[in-house]
Write a protein that holds these residues in place. Structure first.
Motif, PDB file in Angstrom:
ATOM      1  N   ASP A  93      -6.433   6.419   2.989  1.00 22.76           N
ATOM      2  CA  ASP A  93      -5.876   6.029   4.283  1.00 22.76           C
ATOM      3  C   ASP A  93      -7.017   5.702   5.251  1.00 22.76           C
ATOM      4  O   ASP A  93      -7.234   6.376   6.256  1.00 22.76           O
ATOM      5  CB  ASP A  93      -5.005   7.162   4.824  1.00 22.76           C
ATOM      6  CG  ASP A  93      -4.157   6.728   6.017  1.00 22.76           C
ATOM      7  OD1 ASP A  93      -4.191   5.537   6.376  1.00 22.76           O
ATOM      8  OD2 ASP A  93      -3.476   7.594   6.592  1.00 22.76           O
ATOM      9  N   ASN A  94      -7.764   4.647   4.926  1.00 18.70           N
ATOM     10  CA  ASN A  94      -8.888   4.214   5.758  1.00 18.70           C
ATOM     11  C   ASN A  94      -8.855   2.712   6.016  1.00 18.70           C
ATOM     12  O   ASN A  94      -9.847   1.999   5.814  1.00 18.70           O
ATOM     13  CB  ASN A  94     -10.225   4.614   5.112  1.00 18.70           C
ATOM     14  CG  ASN A  94     -10.490   3.927   3.766  1.00 18.70           C
ATOM     15  OD1 ASN A  94      -9.546   3.638   3.018  1.00 18.70           O
ATOM     16  ND2 ASN A  94     -11.747   3.666   3.462  1.00 18.70           N
ATOM     17  N   PRO A  95      -7.711   2.181   6.469  1.00 15.71           N
ATOM     18  CA  PRO A  95      -7.620   0.739   6.678  1.00 15.71           C
ATOM     19  C   PRO A  95      -8.531   0.269   7.816  1.00 15.71           C
ATOM     20  O   PRO A  95      -8.754   0.990   8.790  1.00 15.71           O
ATOM     21  CB  PRO A  95      -6.142   0.532   7.029  1.00 15.71           C
ATOM     22  CG  PRO A  95      -5.713   1.836   7.621  1.00 15.71           C
ATOM     23  CD  PRO A  95      -6.474   2.880   6.845  1.00 15.71           C
ATOM     24  N   SER A  96      -9.061  -0.935   7.663  1.00 20.80           N
ATOM     25  CA  SER A  96      -9.883  -1.555   8.696  1.00 20.80           C
ATOM     26  C   SER A  96     -10.045  -3.025   8.339  1.00 20.80           C
ATOM     27  O   SER A  96      -9.631  -3.467   7.265  1.00 20.80           O
ATOM     28  CB  SER A  96     -11.264  -0.890   8.783  1.00 20.80           C
ATOM     29  OG  SER A  96     -12.057  -1.238   7.669  1.00 20.80           O
TER      30      SER A  96
ATOM     31  N   PRO B  42       0.818  -1.215   0.000  1.00 24.33           N
ATOM     32  CA  PRO B  42       0.000   0.000   0.000  1.00 24.33           C
ATOM     33  C   PRO B  42       0.853   1.267   0.000  1.00 24.33           C
ATOM     34  O   PRO B  42       1.856   1.338   0.703  1.00 24.33           O
ATOM     35  CB  PRO B  42      -0.771  -0.125   1.315  1.00 24.33           C
ATOM     36  CG  PRO B  42       0.170  -0.851   2.230  1.00 24.33           C
ATOM     37  CD  PRO B  42       0.983  -1.783   1.362  1.00 24.33           C
ATOM     38  N   ALA B  43       0.440   2.248  -0.793  1.00 21.15           N
ATOM     39  CA  ALA B  43       1.120   3.545  -0.844  1.00 21.15           C
ATOM     40  C   ALA B  43       0.045   4.612  -0.663  1.00 21.15           C
ATOM     41  O   ALA B  43      -0.604   5.016  -1.635  1.00 21.15           O
ATOM     42  CB  ALA B  43       1.849   3.719  -2.169  1.00 21.15           C
ATOM     43  N   TYR B  44      -0.164   5.032   0.562  1.00 19.46           N
ATOM     44  CA  TYR B  44      -1.294   5.907   0.865  1.00 19.46           C
ATOM     45  C   TYR B  44      -1.170   7.281   0.205  1.00 19.46           C
ATOM     46  O   TYR B  44      -0.136   7.941   0.323  1.00 19.46           O
ATOM     47  CB  TYR B  44      -1.465   6.059   2.375  1.00 19.46           C
ATOM     48  CG  TYR B  44      -1.923   4.794   3.042  1.00 19.46           C
ATOM     49  CD1 TYR B  44      -3.213   4.310   2.824  1.00 19.46           C
ATOM     50  CD2 TYR B  44      -1.075   4.064   3.860  1.00 19.46           C
ATOM     51  CE1 TYR B  44      -3.642   3.127   3.416  1.00 19.46           C
ATOM     52  CE2 TYR B  44      -1.497   2.882   4.469  1.00 19.46           C
ATOM     53  CZ  TYR B  44      -2.782   2.416   4.228  1.00 19.46           C
ATOM     54  OH  TYR B  44      -3.209   1.249   4.808  1.00 19.46           O
ATOM     55  N   GLU B  45      -2.245   7.677  -0.477  1.00 17.12           N
ATOM     56  CA  GLU B  45      -2.385   9.004  -1.076  1.00 17.12           C
ATOM     57  C   GLU B  45      -1.236   9.364  -2.020  1.00 17.12           C
ATOM     58  O   GLU B  45      -0.898  10.522  -2.208  1.00 17.12           O
ATOM     59  CB  GLU B  45      -2.540  10.081   0.002  1.00 17.12           C
ATOM     60  CG  GLU B  45      -3.622   9.804   1.030  1.00 17.12           C
ATOM     61  CD  GLU B  45      -5.029   9.645   0.435  1.00 17.12           C
ATOM     62  OE1 GLU B  45      -5.196   9.729  -0.795  1.00 17.12           O
ATOM     63  OE2 GLU B  45      -5.967   9.421   1.218  1.00 17.12           O
ATOM     64  N   GLN B  46      -0.642   8.353  -2.633  1.00 19.87           N
ATOM     65  CA  GLN B  46       0.380   8.569  -3.657  1.00 19.87           C
ATOM     66  C   GLN B  46      -0.075   7.866  -4.929  1.00 19.87           C
ATOM     67  O   GLN B  46      -0.438   6.687  -4.895  1.00 19.87           O
ATOM     68  CB  GLN B  46       1.729   7.990  -3.207  1.00 19.87           C
ATOM     69  CG  GLN B  46       2.283   8.620  -1.935  1.00 19.87           C
ATOM     70  CD  GLN B  46       3.607   7.987  -1.545  1.00 19.87           C
ATOM     71  OE1 GLN B  46       4.644   8.259  -2.149  1.00 19.87           O
ATOM     72  NE2 GLN B  46       3.583   7.121  -0.538  1.00 19.87           N
TER      73      GLN B  46
END
Length: 267
Positions: free
Chosen positions: A24-27, A6-10
């Protein structure tokens, strides 16, 4: 450095025509987070966005930034808030029209999506596939660009784990038909799911999903033999999903209810 999931917001390029922005909302339900797919043919000045993601200003701003606000169209795979919560913020930032199956998510001059229709925008061709099961309004998209072919499956087929079904009667029958329809068009296509990593070959992943669902269905049948034909869904969950984190049992209960409805109507 090449980005990996995962590469958040990239913005991470996956195929010549498809890149992904991971919210960026992992669960436990969203895995590493919700994938927003940003599509365009190389050289196109406009973009198509698939699922604007959750209600999250940072994520909406990232979509607007990476597209320069030049979004020809935003498409929704299904109704859940982690896919639709960001609609209004993205519309405010970019003015994008929004299309979905359900009218409550339409914005601008966007019209309701219809299975089988072909959409051409940003130099690519998208064919809408009705794939109910996870939700009644779930759709997938065949992507055909100048140099690649892909299959965007929303939550119908994930990059890892399995899909939760609606508890409604008919959900499992719909889902099994959806998987078979996806298998028919999957050869030679990259799998681009709404959660989890992409897969370079969509067909074996979808076949695994079908086999897994049929295996679970048989486990529910076996549980009914042991517990009796009137066993409650949660009793079956405790037996069939004993190895699954109990925090996921409510979701498993929804799938079991769909399986019970299927068994009671199909045997």
């Amino acid at each position: 450095m090449t980005l990996t999931h995962p590469a958040y917001e990239q913005l991470r390029a996956v195929t010549p025509s498809a890149s992904v922005l991971l919210a960026d909302n992992p669960s436990q339900m969203t895995l590493q987070g919700t994938n927003t797919w940003i599509l365009r043919a190389p050289g196109s000045s406009e973009y198509v966005v698939i699922d604007p993601g959750p209600k999250d200003r940072k994520h909406s701003a990232a979509i607007a930034r990476e597209t320069g606000g030049k979004i020809a169209l935003t498409l929704i795979t299904h109704q859940h808030a982690d896919h639709t919560g960001g609609i209004d913020r993205l519309v405010a930032l970019t003015g994008t029209p929004v299309r979905a199956v359900k009218s409550e998510f339409l914005r601008g001059d966007g019209t309701a999506l219809v299975g089988g229709e072909v959409i051409e925008a940003a130099g690519i061709r998208l064919t809408v596939l009705a794939t109910p099961g996870h939700t009644e309004d779930s759709v997938s998209f065949l992507l055909d660009g100048p140099d690649d072919a892909a299959l965007l499956t929303g939550d119908t087929v994930l990059g890892s784990g399995t899909t939760v079904l609606e508890s409604r009667d008919g959900a499992l029958a719909d889902y099994l038909a959806s998987l078979n329809n996806l298998i028919a068009v999957a050869p030679g296509r990259v799998l681009l799911p709404a959660h989890g990593p992409e897969h370079r070959d969509a067909e074996p992943v979808i076949r695994y999903y079908l086999a897994h669902r049929e295996e679970r269905l048989q486990q529910v049948r076996d549980a009914l033999v042991k517990l009796g034909p009137n066993a409650k869904a949660l009793q079956i969950v405790a037996m069939v999903y004993a190895d699954v984190d109990k925090r996921l049992w409510p979701a498993a209960r929804s799938s079991v209810q769909a399986q019970l409805a299927y068994i009671r109507s199909h045997g």
